[in-house]
Enzyme design. Structure first.
Site, PDB file in Angstrom:
ATOM      1  N   ASP A  36       0.809  -1.093  -0.120  1.00  0.00           N
ATOM      2  CA  ASP A  36       0.106  -0.160   0.007  1.00  0.00           C
ATOM      3  C   ASP A  36       0.848   1.367   0.248  1.00  0.00           C
ATOM      4  OD1 ASP A  36      -3.315   0.516   1.290  1.00  0.00           O
ATOM      5  OD2 ASP A  36      -1.910   2.250   0.886  1.00  0.00           O
ATOM      6  N   THR A 138     -15.744  -2.412  -9.465  1.00  0.00           N
ATOM      7  CA  THR A 138     -17.092  -1.881  -8.918  1.00  0.00           C
ATOM      8  C   THR A 138     -18.194  -1.796  -9.844  1.00  0.00           C
ATOM      9  OG1 THR A 138     -18.025   0.464  -8.353  1.00  0.00           O
ATOM     10  CG2 THR A 138     -15.755   0.209  -9.557  1.00  0.00           C
ATOM     11  N   ASP A 139     -19.472  -1.854  -9.256  1.00  0.00           N
ATOM     12  CA  ASP A 139     -20.565  -1.815 -10.060  1.00  0.00           C
ATOM     13  C   ASP A 139     -20.840  -0.462 -10.973  1.00  0.00           C
ATOM     14  OD1 ASP A 139     -21.351   0.151  -8.087  1.00  0.00           O
ATOM     15  OD2 ASP A 139     -23.327  -0.920  -7.359  1.00  0.00           O
ATOM     16  N   GLU A 140     -20.002   0.465 -10.324  1.00  0.00           N
ATOM     17  CA  GLU A 140     -19.988   1.672 -11.169  1.00  0.00           C
ATOM     18  C   GLU A 140     -19.522   1.783 -12.871  1.00  0.00           C
ATOM     19  OE1 GLU A 140     -18.902   5.375  -9.208  1.00  0.00           O
ATOM     20  OE2 GLU A 140     -19.828   4.631  -7.186  1.00  0.00           O
ATOM     21  N   TYR A 163     -13.587   8.329 -12.162  1.00  0.00           N
ATOM     22  CA  TYR A 163     -13.433   7.381 -11.308  1.00  0.00           C
ATOM     23  C   TYR A 163     -13.929   5.981 -12.029  1.00  0.00           C
ATOM     24  CZ  TYR A 163     -14.261   3.575  -8.032  1.00  0.00           C
ATOM     25  OH  TYR A 163     -14.475   2.593  -7.146  1.00  0.00           O
ATOM     26  N   LYS A 167     -11.890   2.624 -13.543  1.00  0.00           N
ATOM     27  CA  LYS A 167     -12.214   1.316 -12.943  1.00  0.00           C
ATOM     28  C   LYS A 167     -12.491   0.557 -14.192  1.00  0.00           C
ATOM     29  CE  LYS A 167     -11.986  -0.179  -9.310  1.00  0.00           C
ATOM     30  NZ  LYS A 167     -10.924  -0.898  -8.606  1.00  0.00           N
ATOM     31  N   LEU A 203     -20.406   8.506   2.023  1.00  0.00           N
ATOM     32  CA  LEU A 203     -21.656   9.117   2.913  1.00  0.00           C
ATOM     33  C   LEU A 203     -21.655   8.704   4.156  1.00  0.00           C
ATOM     34  CD1 LEU A 203     -24.326  10.721   2.369  1.00  0.00           C
ATOM     35  CD2 LEU A 203     -25.168   8.624   1.754  1.00  0.00           C
ATOM     36  N   GLY A 295     -22.817  14.731 -13.223  1.00  0.00           N
ATOM     37  CA  GLY A 295     -22.664  13.509 -14.094  1.00  0.00           C
ATOM     38  C   GLY A 295     -23.434  12.337 -12.922  1.00  0.00           C
TER      39      GLY A 295
HETATM   40  P1  NAD Z   1      -9.879   3.314  -0.196  1.00  0.00           P
HETATM   41  O1  NAD Z   1      -9.956   4.798  -0.629  1.00  0.00           O
HETATM   42  O2  NAD Z   1     -10.380   3.338   1.428  1.00  0.00           O
HETATM   43  O3  NAD Z   1      -8.445   2.575  -0.059  1.00  0.00           O
HETATM   44  C1  NAD Z   1      -7.755   2.462  -1.185  1.00  0.00           C
HETATM   45  C2  NAD Z   1      -6.417   2.130  -0.599  1.00  0.00           C
HETATM   46  O4  NAD Z   1      -5.448   2.139  -1.959  1.00  0.00           O
HETATM   47  C3  NAD Z   1      -5.677   3.124   0.429  1.00  0.00           C
HETATM   48  O5  NAD Z   1      -4.868   2.218   1.539  1.00  0.00           O
HETATM   49  C4  NAD Z   1      -4.427   3.659  -0.460  1.00  0.00           C
HETATM   50  O6  NAD Z   1      -3.341   4.233   0.204  1.00  0.00           O
HETATM   51  C5  NAD Z   1      -4.074   2.357  -1.725  1.00  0.00           C
HETATM   52  N1  NAD Z   1      -3.802   3.026  -2.855  1.00  0.00           N
HETATM   53  C6  NAD Z   1      -3.874   4.053  -3.615  1.00  0.00           C
HETATM   54  N2  NAD Z   1      -3.379   4.129  -4.775  1.00  0.00           N
HETATM   55  C7  NAD Z   1      -2.181   3.065  -4.610  1.00  0.00           C
HETATM   56  C8  NAD Z   1      -1.003   2.712  -5.491  1.00  0.00           C
HETATM   57  N3  NAD Z   1      -0.951   3.459  -6.701  1.00  0.00           N
HETATM   58  N4  NAD Z   1      -0.460   1.794  -4.858  1.00  0.00           N
HETATM   59  C9  NAD Z   1      -0.634   1.284  -3.831  1.00  0.00           C
HETATM   60  N5  NAD Z   1      -1.683   1.656  -3.048  1.00  0.00           N
HETATM   61  C10 NAD Z   1      -2.575   2.386  -3.362  1.00  0.00           C
HETATM   62  O7  NAD Z   1     -10.821   2.448  -0.980  1.00  0.00           O
HETATM   63  P2  NAD Z   1     -11.922   1.266  -0.716  1.00  0.00           P
HETATM   64  O8  NAD Z   1     -13.151   1.825  -0.351  1.00  0.00           O
HETATM   65  O9  NAD Z   1     -11.303   0.249   0.360  1.00  0.00           O
HETATM   66  O10 NAD Z   1     -11.907   0.428  -1.976  1.00  0.00           O
HETATM   67  C11 NAD Z   1     -10.877  -0.645  -2.206  1.00  0.00           C
HETATM   68  C12 NAD Z   1     -11.196  -1.125  -3.722  1.00  0.00           C
HETATM   69  O11 NAD Z   1     -12.591  -1.792  -3.865  1.00  0.00           O
HETATM   70  C13 NAD Z   1     -11.007   0.094  -4.868  1.00  0.00           C
HETATM   71  O12 NAD Z   1     -10.417  -0.644  -5.764  1.00  0.00           O
HETATM   72  C14 NAD Z   1     -12.533   0.415  -5.235  1.00  0.00           C
HETATM   73  O13 NAD Z   1     -12.564   0.657  -6.508  1.00  0.00           O
HETATM   74  C15 NAD Z   1     -13.241  -1.065  -4.741  1.00  0.00           C
HETATM   75  N6  NAD Z   1     -14.670  -0.831  -4.649  1.00  0.00           N
HETATM   76  C16 NAD Z   1     -15.002  -0.282  -3.511  1.00  0.00           C
HETATM   77  C17 NAD Z   1     -16.365   0.135  -3.094  1.00  0.00           C
HETATM   78  C18 NAD Z   1     -16.956   0.916  -1.836  1.00  0.00           C
HETATM   79  O14 NAD Z   1     -17.873   0.753  -1.728  1.00  0.00           O
HETATM   80  N7  NAD Z   1     -15.721   1.504  -1.167  1.00  0.00           N
HETATM   81  C19 NAD Z   1     -17.240  -0.747  -3.769  1.00  0.00           C
HETATM   82  C20 NAD Z   1     -16.918  -1.513  -4.937  1.00  0.00           C
HETATM   83  C21 NAD Z   1     -15.517  -1.615  -5.082  1.00  0.00           C
HETATM   84  O1  DAU Z   2     -21.003   1.491  -6.038  1.00  0.00           O
HETATM   85  C1  DAU Z   2     -19.566   1.210  -5.826  1.00  0.00           C
HETATM   86  C2  DAU Z   2     -18.968   2.614  -5.415  1.00  0.00           C
HETATM   87  O2  DAU Z   2     -19.385   3.102  -4.170  1.00  0.00           O
HETATM   88  C3  DAU Z   2     -17.410   2.234  -5.074  1.00  0.00           C
HETATM   89  O3  DAU Z   2     -16.765   1.977  -6.404  1.00  0.00           O
HETATM   90  C4  DAU Z   2     -16.723   3.900  -4.609  1.00  0.00           C
HETATM   91  O4  DAU Z   2     -15.352   3.380  -4.483  1.00  0.00           O
HETATM   92  C5  DAU Z   2     -17.359   4.194  -3.529  1.00  0.00           C
HETATM   93  O5  DAU Z   2     -16.861   5.584  -3.155  1.00  0.00           O
HETATM   94  C6  DAU Z   2     -19.207   4.415  -3.678  1.00  0.00           C
HETATM   95  O6  DAU Z   2     -19.145   5.264  -4.418  1.00  0.00           O
HETATM   96  P1  DAU Z   2     -20.439   6.434  -4.342  1.00  0.00           P
HETATM   97  O7  DAU Z   2     -20.198   7.651  -4.963  1.00  0.00           O
HETATM   98  O8  DAU Z   2     -21.659   5.707  -4.464  1.00  0.00           O
HETATM   99  O9  DAU Z   2     -20.315   6.601  -2.673  1.00  0.00           O
HETATM  100  P2  DAU Z   2     -20.244   8.087  -1.985  1.00  0.00           P
HETATM  101  O10 DAU Z   2     -20.193   7.592  -0.542  1.00  0.00           O
HETATM  102  O11 DAU Z   2     -19.382   9.118  -2.042  1.00  0.00           O
HETATM  103  O12 DAU Z   2     -21.499   8.507  -2.136  1.00  0.00           O
HETATM  104  C7  DAU Z   2     -22.775   7.789  -2.137  1.00  0.00           C
HETATM  105  C8  DAU Z   2     -24.301   8.504  -2.388  1.00  0.00           C
HETATM  106  O13 DAU Z   2     -24.372   9.521  -1.483  1.00  0.00           O
HETATM  107  C9  DAU Z   2     -24.007   9.113  -4.005  1.00  0.00           C
HETATM  108  O14 DAU Z   2     -25.180   9.279  -4.572  1.00  0.00           O
HETATM  109  C10 DAU Z   2     -23.497  10.513  -3.664  1.00  0.00           C
HETATM  110  C11 DAU Z   2     -24.188  10.814  -2.326  1.00  0.00           C
HETATM  111  N1  DAU Z   2     -23.638  11.991  -1.305  1.00  0.00           N
HETATM  112  C12 DAU Z   2     -22.289  11.388  -0.941  1.00  0.00           C
HETATM  113  C13 DAU Z   2     -21.449  12.398  -0.099  1.00  0.00           C
HETATM  114  C14 DAU Z   2     -20.253  12.113   0.153  1.00  0.00           C
HETATM  115  C15 DAU Z   2     -24.262  12.868  -0.664  1.00  0.00           C
HETATM  116  O15 DAU Z   2     -25.654  13.064  -1.034  1.00  0.00           O
HETATM  117  N2  DAU Z   2     -23.600  13.718   0.041  1.00  0.00           N
HETATM  118  C16 DAU Z   2     -22.502  13.519   0.560  1.00  0.00           C
HETATM  119  O16 DAU Z   2     -21.860  14.294   0.991  1.00  0.00           O
END
Ligand code: NAD
Ligand code: DAU
Length: 356
Positions: A36, A138-140, A163, A167, A203, A295
């Site tokens: 990391d 991710t589903d995105e 983003y 992905k 969020l 978007g």
């Molecule tokens: P996060 O932002 O909490 O953590 C990302 C980690 O990756 C951090 O520890 C960061 O230091 C490390 N990192 C970033 N760039 C790097 C690099 N170039 N080399 C080495 N380390 C690096 O993210 P998360 O929410 O834990 O998501 C993890 C993975 O799951 C991501 O690939 C994200 O796209 C995917 N994902 C997240 C969600 C979600 O809801 N959070 C849902 C579906 C998929």
């Molecule tokens: O669907 C999977 C994805 O979920 C992952 O791939 C991403 O890494 C992860 O960040 C997440 O993306 P979202 O954009 O859906 O998550 P976020 O928590 O940023 O936002 C969730 C929803 O809430 C989204 O519709 C935006 C809205 N939001 C978010 C924030 C931070 C608000 O309304 N207010 C806020 O302050």
């Protein structure tokens, strides 16, 4: 013989650190090498309780560093590489798309190349047995849904944010390595995770942190965007199952049919926190509608039939239970929140939300 040694990347972040905890709890003889870079989202405090556990080794470095990745593949000889590392926040990608290309696309391609160097005999066109590369996606990448229907694994990729475009691009490279060289790969595409150790730019932890301090709760646009929320440990379980039993070359969607509009999430967090803290000032009056995300995808919804039928995975944690576990975790880890919201976080919050 099951998989024993894993090179896991990005596991000082939210999902990765939960995955490390999940694996060490489940497998007495597992070995995890955790690469990391420690960006703002990477936090060694997420792994602090594992100090002294010889099964987990932390290495600070970039997945885009060719020499370092080659060296790690040689020295730890993993059965499986699981790539969690990424820039993960949509709002940051809107401000700085290049960073997402560098980390999420170029970084992933470097990992693929180094795995090919280590695992592929180009002359014989054969791969070492028992190896796999798993991309955590991710589903995105599928874009947005209307009010009906769900994302399946054959839904065309149609990302909207920088983003999700990064992905989707990484996913295409993973599949290109499979199709061109026969690389043993899987891709998982999960919906929104929530749970312990999530950085408060996302969020749910942002709401918890703000509400506790009686700060406004920013809701983008009308707040009727729908996300499919999954407790993080259910995601970790699915990743482990795909690593061990996923059919090579396949994509698996992960989600729990737990679709909720954002305003429902906001109101649930308010009600739970008010009850737990006995604090009447935590109320819906804190909700503030702010300018919508550019978007902004309207709705995500996963069809998890394939992973359920093929691997027997299903989400075990209902939202009503998961959200209580999550809120209790944050209330019990005030130091963690104080540390991650000091310094740069304040600047981030100003830039993202001031005059919005
Ligand atoms: P996060 O932002 O909490 O953590 C990302 C980690 O990756 C951090 O520890 C960061 O230091 C490390 N990192 C970033 N760039 C790097 C690099 N170039 N080399 C080495 N380390 C690096 O993210 P998360 O929410 O834990 O998501 C993890 C993975 O799951 C991501 O690939 C994200 O796209 C995917 N994902 C997240 C969600 C979600 O809801 N959070 C849902 C579906 C998929
Ligand atoms: O669907 C999977 C994805 O979920 C992952 O791939 C991403 O890494 C992860 O960040 C997440 O993306 P979202 O954009 O859906 O998550 P976020 O928590 O940023 O936002 C969730 C929803 O809430 C989204 O519709 C935006 C809205 N939001 C978010 C924030 C931070 C608000 O309304 N207010 C806020 O302050």
């Amino acid at each position: 013989m099951g998989m024993k040694t894993f090179l896991v990347t990005g596991c000082a972040g939210f999902i990765g650190s939960n995955f490390v905890h999940y694996m060490l709890d489940k497998y007495p003889d597992v070995r995890l090498v955790n690469l990391d870079k420690l960006t703002y989202a990477g936090n060694l405090e997420n792994l602090a309780d594992l100090e002294g556990d010889a099964r987990h080794t932390f290495v600070q470095g970039d997945i885009g560093d060719a020499a370092l990745v080659a060296e790690l593949l040689k020295t730890c000889d993993p059965d499986c590489v699981i790539n969690f590392a990424a820039e993960s926040h949509v709002d940051r990608s809107i401000k700085n798309p290049e960073l997402f290309v560098q980390n999420n696309v170029e970084g992933t391609v470097n990992l693929l190349q180094r795995c090919k160097d280590a695992w592929y005999d180009a002359g014989a066109k054969t791969w070492k047995t028992g190896k796999k590369f798993l991309q955590v996606s991710t589903d995105e990448v599928y874009g947005a849904l209307g009010p009906e229907g769900y994302f399946t694994e054959s839904t065309p990729l149609c990302p909207h944010s920088p983003y999700s475009a990064s992905k989707a691009s990484a996913d295409l490279f993973v599949m290109a390595f499979h199709d061109t060289y026969g690389m043993p790969v899987n891709i998982t595409r999960c919906s929104n995770n929530y749970g312990p150790y999530q950085f408060p730019e996302k969020l749910i932890p942002l709401l918890i942190n703000n509400a506790k301090q009686h700060k406004t709760l920013p809701v983008y646009g009308d707040g009727m965007q729908v996300r499919d929320w999954l407790y993080v440990m259910d995601h970790c379980k699915a990743i482990d199952m795909v690593a061990r039993a996923g059919k090579v070359g396949e994509v698996y969607n992960i989600g729990g049919h737990n679709e909720r509009p954002n305003l429902f999430i906001v109101k649930t967090v308010i009600a739970q926190l008010r009850e737990r803290l006995g604090d009447e000032a935590i109320s819906e009056a804190l909700i503030t509608h702010v300018t919508d995300r550019l978007g902004h995808d309207r709705r995500y919804g996963i069809d998890p039939t394939k992973i359920k039928n093929d691997l027997g995975w299903y989400p075990e944690t209902p939202f009503e239970k998961g959200i209580v576990l999550t809120i209790d975790w944050y209330l019990g880890h005030e130091d963690w929140m104080a540390h991650v919201t000091s310094g740069d976080y304040q600047k981030y919050y100003e830039q993202m939300y001031k005059n919005r």
